[in-house]
Motif scaffolding. Structure first.
Motif, PDB file in Angstrom:
ATOM      1  N   GLU A  89       0.812  -1.224   0.000  1.00 14.32           N
ATOM      2  CA  GLU A  89       0.000   0.000   0.000  1.00 14.32           C
ATOM      3  C   GLU A  89       0.844   1.271   0.000  1.00 14.32           C
ATOM      4  OE1 GLU A  89      -0.275  -2.610   2.084  1.00 14.32           O
ATOM      5  OE2 GLU A  89      -0.778  -1.954   4.144  1.00 14.32           O
ATOM      6  N   ASP A  90       2.150   1.148   0.112  1.00 13.01           N
ATOM      7  CA  ASP A  90       3.042   2.303  -0.028  1.00 13.01           C
ATOM      8  C   ASP A  90       3.336   2.612  -1.494  1.00 13.01           C
ATOM      9  OD1 ASP A  90       4.847   1.087   2.814  1.00 13.01           O
ATOM     10  OD2 ASP A  90       3.424   2.771   2.776  1.00 13.01           O
ATOM     11  N   THR A  91       2.894   1.749  -2.387  1.00 13.79           N
ATOM     12  CA  THR A  91       3.120   1.957  -3.814  1.00 13.79           C
ATOM     13  C   THR A  91       2.445   3.237  -4.279  1.00 13.79           C
ATOM     14  OG1 THR A  91       3.322  -0.404  -4.278  1.00 13.79           O
ATOM     15  CG2 THR A  91       2.691   1.027  -6.113  1.00 13.79           C
ATOM     16  N   ALA A  92       3.232   4.117  -4.902  1.00 14.67           N
ATOM     17  CA  ALA A  92       2.729   5.419  -5.343  1.00 14.67           C
ATOM     18  C   ALA A  92       3.856   6.173  -6.026  1.00 14.67           C
ATOM     19  CB  ALA A  92       2.223   6.245  -4.163  1.00 14.67           C
ATOM     20  N   ILE A  93       3.499   7.294  -6.637  1.00 13.62           N
ATOM     21  CA  ILE A  93       4.496   8.267  -7.056  1.00 13.62           C
ATOM     22  C   ILE A  93       4.739   9.194  -5.869  1.00 13.62           C
ATOM     23  CG2 ILE A  93       5.096  10.119  -8.646  1.00 13.62           C
ATOM     24  CD1 ILE A  93       3.231   8.815 -10.684  1.00 13.62           C
ATOM     25  N   TYR A  94       5.988   9.366  -5.514  1.00  9.79           N
ATOM     26  CA  TYR A  94       6.354  10.202  -4.382  1.00  9.79           C
ATOM     27  C   TYR A  94       6.911  11.526  -4.886  1.00  9.79           C
ATOM     28  CZ  TYR A  94       5.588   6.450  -1.049  1.00  9.79           C
ATOM     29  OH  TYR A  94       5.008   5.484  -0.269  1.00  9.79           O
TER      30      TYR A  94
END
Length: 124
Positions: A89-94
């Motif tokens: 769930e940390d998957t993302a564009i930062y």
């Protein structure tokens, strides 16, 4: 002209670690409050962590407390986000962002300068 460049993203297995960097050019990072935000597909951009200008105090979203650490290296004009115990769930564009304000915020509109983002994917 204020410019921010993120780096350090990539593919990592659950439980792994990554360190993101946000390097500034055109201004001295220590004079700005820096926030890290992330945006997953289909979701709104959310605040992850923030470090205040000058004082260096930090804030974290509840979802990352105890796993992420924000820090600043003034000599390198860079802010880091150390991410550990990563979850899918940390998957993302930062993204990193800067504001001249003295206080941390998790509201994207409070930040005037943004980097281009770096992709973080947590998957086995």
């Amino acid at each position: 002209q204020l410019q921010l460049v993120e780096s350090g993203g990539g593919l990592v297995q659950p439980g792994g670690s990554l360190r993101l960097s946000c390097t500034a050019s055109g201004f001295t990072l220590d004079y700005y409050t820096i926030g890290w935000f992330r945006q997953a597909p289909g979701k709104e951009r959310e605040g992850v962590s923030c470090i205040r200008r000058s004082y260096g105090s930090t804030n974290y979203a509840d979802s990352v407390k105890g796993r992420f650490t924000i820090s600043r290296d003034n000599a390198k004009n860079t802010v880091y986000l150390q991410m550990s115990s990563l979850k899918p769930e940390d998957t993302a564009i930062y993204y990193c962002a800067a504001t001249a304000g003295y206080y941390c915020s998790d509201v994207p509109l409070d930040f005037g300068s943004w980097g281009q983002g770096t992709q973080v994917t947590v998957s086995s």
